[in-house]
Structures are given as structure tokens and as C-alpha cells.
Design an enzyme around this catalytic site. Structure first.
Site, PDB file in Angstrom:
ATOM      1  CG  ASP A   1      12.931 -19.254   7.913  1.00 15.64           C
ATOM      2  OD1 ASP A   1      13.583 -19.652   6.925  1.00 15.64           O
ATOM      3  OD2 ASP A   1      11.820 -19.716   8.253  1.00 15.64           O
TER       4      ASP A   1
ATOM      5  CE1 TYR B   1       5.598 -22.150   5.726  1.00 17.85           C
ATOM      6  CE2 TYR B   1       5.984 -22.982   7.934  1.00 17.85           C
ATOM      7  CZ  TYR B   1       5.518 -23.169   6.649  1.00 17.85           C
ATOM      8  OH  TYR B   1       4.972 -24.372   6.290  1.00 17.85           O
TER       9      TYR B   1
ATOM     10  NE  ARG C   1      14.630 -41.656  19.355  1.00 13.94           N
ATOM     11  CZ  ARG C   1      14.892 -42.035  20.614  1.00 13.94           C
ATOM     12  NH1 ARG C   1      15.621 -41.284  21.410  1.00 13.94           N
ATOM     13  NH2 ARG C   1      14.401 -43.171  21.058  1.00 13.94           N
TER      14      ARG C   1
ATOM     15  CE  LYS D   1       8.862 -25.150   2.029  1.00 14.24           C
ATOM     16  NZ  LYS D   1       8.762 -24.109   3.040  1.00 14.24           N
TER      17      LYS D   1
HETATM   18  C1  PLP Z   1       8.308 -24.053   4.379  1.00 15.71           C
HETATM   19  C2  PLP Z   1       8.926 -23.088   5.316  1.00 15.71           C
HETATM   20  C3  PLP Z   1       9.172 -23.437   6.652  1.00 15.71           C
HETATM   21  C4  PLP Z   1       8.765 -24.781   7.225  1.00 15.71           C
HETATM   22  O1  PLP Z   1       9.553 -25.813   6.695  1.00 15.71           O
HETATM   23  P1  PLP Z   1       8.994 -27.322   6.490  1.00 15.71           P
HETATM   24  O2  PLP Z   1      10.157 -27.994   5.865  1.00 15.71           O
HETATM   25  O3  PLP Z   1       7.791 -27.224   5.611  1.00 15.71           O
HETATM   26  O4  PLP Z   1       8.653 -27.831   7.839  1.00 15.71           O
HETATM   27  C5  PLP Z   1       9.797 -22.499   7.452  1.00 15.71           C
HETATM   28  N1  PLP Z   1      10.139 -21.276   6.993  1.00 15.71           N
HETATM   29  C6  PLP Z   1       9.910 -20.919   5.724  1.00 15.71           C
HETATM   30  C7  PLP Z   1      10.300 -19.552   5.257  1.00 15.71           C
HETATM   31  C8  PLP Z   1       9.286 -21.796   4.835  1.00 15.71           C
HETATM   32  O5  PLP Z   1       9.043 -21.407   3.580  1.00 15.71           O
END
Ligand code: PLP
Length: 370
Positions: free
Chosen positions: A165, A94, A43, A190
Site C-alpha cells: 500500500d 489501514y 463497466r 488521498k
Molecule cells: C484511505 C486509505 C485506504 C482506503 O482507500 P479509500 O479510497 O478510502 O477506499 C487504504 N489504504 C490507506 C493507507 C489509506 O489511507
């Protein structure tokens, strides 16, 4: 001379060039280690996470910490804030992020101030006494653009940290830390992972002491990436420059054709040369990316029919994979409540040939009554 980011994506996060050693950090599935070394338990660290973090940190010009998912990365930042700390966030980032912040607000953990849109002007008052400003640009799914430099200046003036983000732009198209942000946050799930086969997240912090805090938070909270996920994410990152180049070129062509299509009411695409924020986009991004949001004529169910009629483009949530995918975002109740237009379809352009994609889209748009 510093290496170009396309090269850094290939060269960073490698083991030393030792004769007989592999070129890549191998996946390291391990929960426990022989006592007496630096790492004693799974961890607290993993050489595979470290390789990924070195690579992402090099691209973001910061100190990266990997998490089990994008939302785990965001949650770790919020958990590091003092009880009652003020967080300013846009009303429609998001939805997983705003849902989590609203929950912290409702149970008294944090005080959330929502602004819409998130601009430097809105922050002059809203960020007074704040500990953190959360921004997302381009936004999901409206693809609105936030001026990072302007927002960073106001946040700093109020003594607040700025987290951006950076999922939609990727570290190749936008560098929040160089524009004055304190943290760049990624859903590695993504574009960075890029193959729709893993969940992972990361924060790149400008200040190494923040990265240390997030590493401790990761150990305490347990939102650790899997060994295989970290390996795949770094493998994905290697080809991000060429994937993005192809997707972005196709997206520009598809956005142009969609805008001229009689079934389409509106196209939102940061790479649009006539975009109302084109000067800002040119200043802060190195390309418009490969996400398109378009509204069709007709009703929400007509737009659903477009998604259902596509045979090549995958009807699925999420984005940033090698395969093109799309989804009518207002089919999700929270997105509908957030005011996402009922016919808005978010299209993630992948690596298929652009003419095949267009044939599929054009045929599917036949579902819209003329
Ligand atoms: C998908 C997404 C998240 C969350 O990420 P996960 O890997 O699904 O937990 C956060 N911000 C944006 C802009 C996203 O598209």
C-alpha cells in the site's frame, strides 16, 4: 534519457498531439457504446480511466488498473486469490484493509496470518505456503517503515506475491515495484486526487497478466471508477509533484517545531533526520512525505480539544488534500483496539503557508494542561 517523474506526471496519459484535438483526455460519461467497437459497455472500460491508468502506470513502472476506491482495489486483489489461500498482513495496516481480511478469514474464504511488526524475520515462518503478503509503508497512522526490499526477498522465496500500500508515500516518493514488490496499491482518494473531492483507488502490477485479471475482476465485481472521478484524479496527479514538494517542506518544519513544543510528548515523522529508521528511509524513499503523527501530553480528551481548537487546520478524517487536516485516530473504536496511542493526532500537511499553520497549531496546543 528517461524523463524525470515530475515531468512524467505532466506528460503521461495524454491523447495524441492531433491538430485541433484537446490536450487532455476529456471526461467520458457513457454507459453504452455503438456495437462493433472495442468497448461495448461502461463497466468494461472508459477512455478516461485508461488515461489515468497510463499515467499512474508510467510513474509506478507497472500496469495500472483503476477502481472505485482504495478499498475496492485491495478487495479485488483478495478476490483474485484461490479459496483458502494464505494471506500474511501486519496487525495494524489501514483498518479497512485488515477488517476486510479478518472477515475473509472468519468466513473461511482466506486464511489470514497477522504479524506485528511486518519484518523479513517475521515472514521467514509466517509466509511459508502463503499466496500474498500485504504490506503498508509508511503505515497509517503510526508512520512505521517496512523494508520493502527485504520483505520482497522473503515473500519471493516462499512463492508469495507482495502487495505494498503506497498511499502515504505516493509514486513520487517510493517505487515498490522497483524494490521487488509485485503490486503497488493506492487510495487515489488521498494524495493523487489531492483535493478531497473524489474517491478512487488503483493497483499498479509488475506483471501485465495480473493487471488483466484485476481488470476482469473489476468488470465482474463492478467496482468501477466514475468518469468524473477519473478525470479529476488525473488532473490531481498533474500537480502532485509541486503539491508534495510544498507539503513536505512545511511538514519538516512543523515536525521540528512540534518536537520542541512543551505540550507534545512524541512526534513520528519519516522525514525526521534523526529517525531511528533513517538509513532505510533514505534507501527506499525519495522524501519523508507530508504526514506527521504526534502525541500530546494529557488525555485523549485533551487531544480532542486541540483538534477542536484549530481554526485553519480542518478537523476531519482522510488526508492528502490541499487543505491541512487532522484527527485523533483513537477516536475510532477499531484504532483504539489496534493500540493506537490515545493522544495520537495524525496531521496531513497541506499547502497553506507554514507560518499560518504553525500559529494555528501552537494556539490549539494551548488546550493541553501545562
Ligand atoms: C484511505 C486509505 C485506504 C482506503 O482507500 P479509500 O479510497 O478510502 O477506499 C487504504 N489504504 C490507506 C493507507 C489509506 O489511507
Amino acid at each position: 534519457m528517461p524523463l524525470h517523474p515530475d515531468t512524467v506526471a505532466v506528460t503521461s496519459g495524454r491523447p495524441p498531439r492531433t491538430p485541433g484535438a484537446p490536450l487532455n483526455a476529456p471526461p467520458l460519461p457513457a454507459s453504452t457504446y455503438h456495437a462493433g467497437g472495442d468497448v461495448i459497455y461502461g463497466r468494461d472500460g472508459n477512455a478516461g480511466w485508461q488515461a489515468f491508468e497510463d499515467a499512474l502506470g508510467a510513474l509506478e513502472d507497472g500496469h495500472a488498473v483503476a477502481f472505485a476506491s482504495g478499498i475496492a482495489a485491495a478487495a479485488a486483489i483478495f478476490d483474485e486469490l484461490a479459496p483458502g489461500a494464505v494471506v500474511v498482513a501486519p496487525r495494524t495496516p489501514y483498518y479497512g484493509v485488515i477488517t476486510l481480511l479478518r472477515e475473509h478469514h472468519a468466513n473461511g474464504r482466506l486464511e489470514l496470518r497477522e504479524v506485528e511488526p511486518l519484518t523479513a524475520a517475521a515472514l521467514h515462518d509466517a509466509a511459508a505456503g502463503a499466496a500474498l503478503v500485504w504490506a503498508e509503508t509508511p503505515t497509517n497512522p503510526m508512520l512505521d517503515i517496512v523494508d520493502i526490499q527485504a520483505v520482497a526477498a522473503v515473500a519471493r522465496g516462499h512463492g508469495a506475491l507482495l502487495a505494498v500500500d503506497n498511499t502515504f508515500a505516493t509514486p513520487l516518493l517510493q517505487s515498490p515495484l522497483r524494490l521487488g514488490a509485485d503490486m503497488a496499491v493506492h487510495s487515489v482518494t488521498k494524495y493523487v486526487g489531492g483535493h478531497s473531492d473524489l474517491l478512487m483507488g488503483a493497483v499498479a502490477a509488475a506483471d501485465p497478466s495480473w493487471a488483466d485479471r484485476l481488470r476482469v475482476r473489476r468488470s465482474r465485481g463492478g467496482a468501477t471508477p466514475g468518469a468524473l472521478e477519473a478525470f479529476l484524479a488525473l488532473r490531481g496527479l498533474r500537480s502532485l509533484p509541486v503539491r508534495l514538494e510544498r507539503s513536505q517542506t512545511s511538514a519538516a518544519e512543523l515536525a521540528r517545531r512540534l518536537a520542541a513544543h512543551p505540550a507534545v510528548a512524541r512526534v513520528r515523522f519519516p522525514g525526521d533526520p534523526a529517525h531511528p529508521d533513517r538509513d532505510l528511509i533514505r534507501r527506499q524513499m525519495r522524501g519523508g512525505g507530508a504526514m506527521i503523527s504526534f502525541e500530546t501530553h494529557g488525555s485523549g480528551s485533551d487531544a480532542d480539544a486541540v483538534c477542536a481548537r484549530c481554526e485553519l487546520i480542518v478537523h476531519a478524517t482522510s488526508l492528502g488534500g490541499v487543505e491541512s487536516s487532522m484527527e485523533r485516530r483513537a477516536m475510532h473504536a477499531p484504532e483504539q483496539e489496534a493500540g493506537t496511542p490515545p493522544t495520537l493526532i495524525r496531521l496531513s500537511v497541506g499547502l497553506e503557508h507554514v507560518e499560518d499553520l504553525w500559529r494555528d497549531l501552537d494556539r490549539a496546543l494551548g488546550a493541553i494542561p501545562g
